[in-house]
Design a protein around this motif. Sequence first.
Motif, PDB file in Angstrom:
ATOM      1  N   PHE A  87      59.269  54.061  24.116  1.00  0.00           N
ATOM      2  CA  PHE A  87      60.033  54.419  22.927  1.00  0.00           C
ATOM      3  C   PHE A  87      61.462  53.964  23.187  1.00  0.00           C
ATOM      4  O   PHE A  87      62.035  54.280  24.223  1.00  0.00           O
ATOM      5  N   TYR A  88      62.036  53.182  22.295  1.00  0.00           N
ATOM      6  CA  TYR A  88      63.398  52.694  22.495  1.00  0.00           C
ATOM      7  C   TYR A  88      64.429  53.628  21.852  1.00  0.00           C
ATOM      8  O   TYR A  88      65.630  53.498  22.090  1.00  0.00           O
ATOM      9  N   ARG A  89      63.936  54.574  21.065  1.00  0.00           N
ATOM     10  CA  ARG A  89      64.839  55.533  20.414  1.00  0.00           C
ATOM     11  C   ARG A  89      64.143  56.883  20.378  1.00  0.00           C
ATOM     12  O   ARG A  89      62.939  56.960  20.113  1.00  0.00           O
ATOM     13  N   ALA A  97      61.106  56.223  18.033  1.00  0.00           N
ATOM     14  CA  ALA A  97      60.704  54.912  17.536  1.00  0.00           C
ATOM     15  C   ALA A  97      60.260  53.993  18.666  1.00  0.00           C
ATOM     16  O   ALA A  97      60.832  54.012  19.754  1.00  0.00           O
ATOM     17  N   GLY A  98      59.251  53.187  18.382  1.00  0.00           N
ATOM     18  CA  GLY A  98      58.738  52.207  19.332  1.00  0.00           C
ATOM     19  C   GLY A  98      58.612  50.846  18.684  1.00  0.00           C
ATOM     20  O   GLY A  98      58.352  50.750  17.479  1.00  0.00           O
ATOM     21  N   ASP A  99      58.803  49.819  19.479  1.00  0.00           N
ATOM     22  CA  ASP A  99      58.690  48.445  18.985  1.00  0.00           C
ATOM     23  C   ASP A  99      58.332  47.548  20.168  1.00  0.00           C
ATOM     24  O   ASP A  99      59.119  47.435  21.109  1.00  0.00           O
ATOM     25  N   PRO A 100      57.159  46.914  20.130  1.00  0.00           N
ATOM     26  CA  PRO A 100      56.760  46.054  21.247  1.00  0.00           C
ATOM     27  C   PRO A 100      57.742  44.939  21.550  1.00  0.00           C
ATOM     28  O   PRO A 100      57.879  44.522  22.690  1.00  0.00           O
ATOM     29  N   ALA A 101      58.451  44.452  20.563  1.00  0.00           N
ATOM     30  CA  ALA A 101      59.372  43.331  20.778  1.00  0.00           C
ATOM     31  C   ALA A 101      60.765  43.792  21.197  1.00  0.00           C
ATOM     32  O   ALA A 101      61.596  42.960  21.540  1.00  0.00           O
ATOM     33  N   GLY A 180      62.493  55.799  26.515  1.00  0.00           N
ATOM     34  CA  GLY A 180      61.853  55.273  27.716  1.00  0.00           C
ATOM     35  C   GLY A 180      60.457  55.829  27.972  1.00  0.00           C
ATOM     36  O   GLY A 180      59.723  55.277  28.792  1.00  0.00           O
ATOM     37  N   THR A 181      60.060  56.912  27.281  1.00  0.00           N
ATOM     38  CA  THR A 181      58.686  57.412  27.431  1.00  0.00           C
ATOM     39  C   THR A 181      57.730  56.300  27.046  1.00  0.00           C
ATOM     40  O   THR A 181      57.880  55.684  25.998  1.00  0.00           O
TER      41      THR A 181
END
Length: 190
Positions: A87-89, A97-101, A180-181
Amino acid sequence: MLFTKIRFYIVTLLCVMSLSACSSIEDKAHDFIEDIADRPLAIIVLEDTDDKEPAMIAFKLYTKDLRKSFFQFSFLARNGFYKNIPFYRADDDFVAAGDPAFENKTKASPPSLPVEASDNYKHKPSGTLGLGSFKDQYTDGASFYITRGQTDKSKFDGQYTIVGQLIKQTPTTLQNIQKGTKIQDIIIVQ
């Protein structure tokens, strides 16, 4: 031959004694949602910590009015696109929020889709699964978010594609997501 049979029985006995050691993450996810009749579902499985069972969050996926978004999210999940991404946020009273890119710039994002907003689906303060937006009219391909906290999120209705709603989680999983999770996997169950 006798040694092989004995080894098989020992392994079988160990599996019976410790199901978690022998079952796959998909089996655990299916066990987690066995009491839920609604389909389709998305189960977000978070990384194991301290040798505990993995934390899981199950979402009822919406399909009516969201055909393209539903199929793209499902396709990406089934093909491992979300495996091992962080998770980047993670804002306590807003979203995780997560985003592979986001961290892996070499991972190509799938094509953007028009936002599929529907009056049938509204943002809830906590537990809404939606797709990230790019320039307000398009999803950004693979990015997703989960609403958290108690503040009203209705101002986002009509601006983002809502693909599901939380229906079950292991205790306090959503609240414990930190920046970071890692997501171990997203499993789609039809």
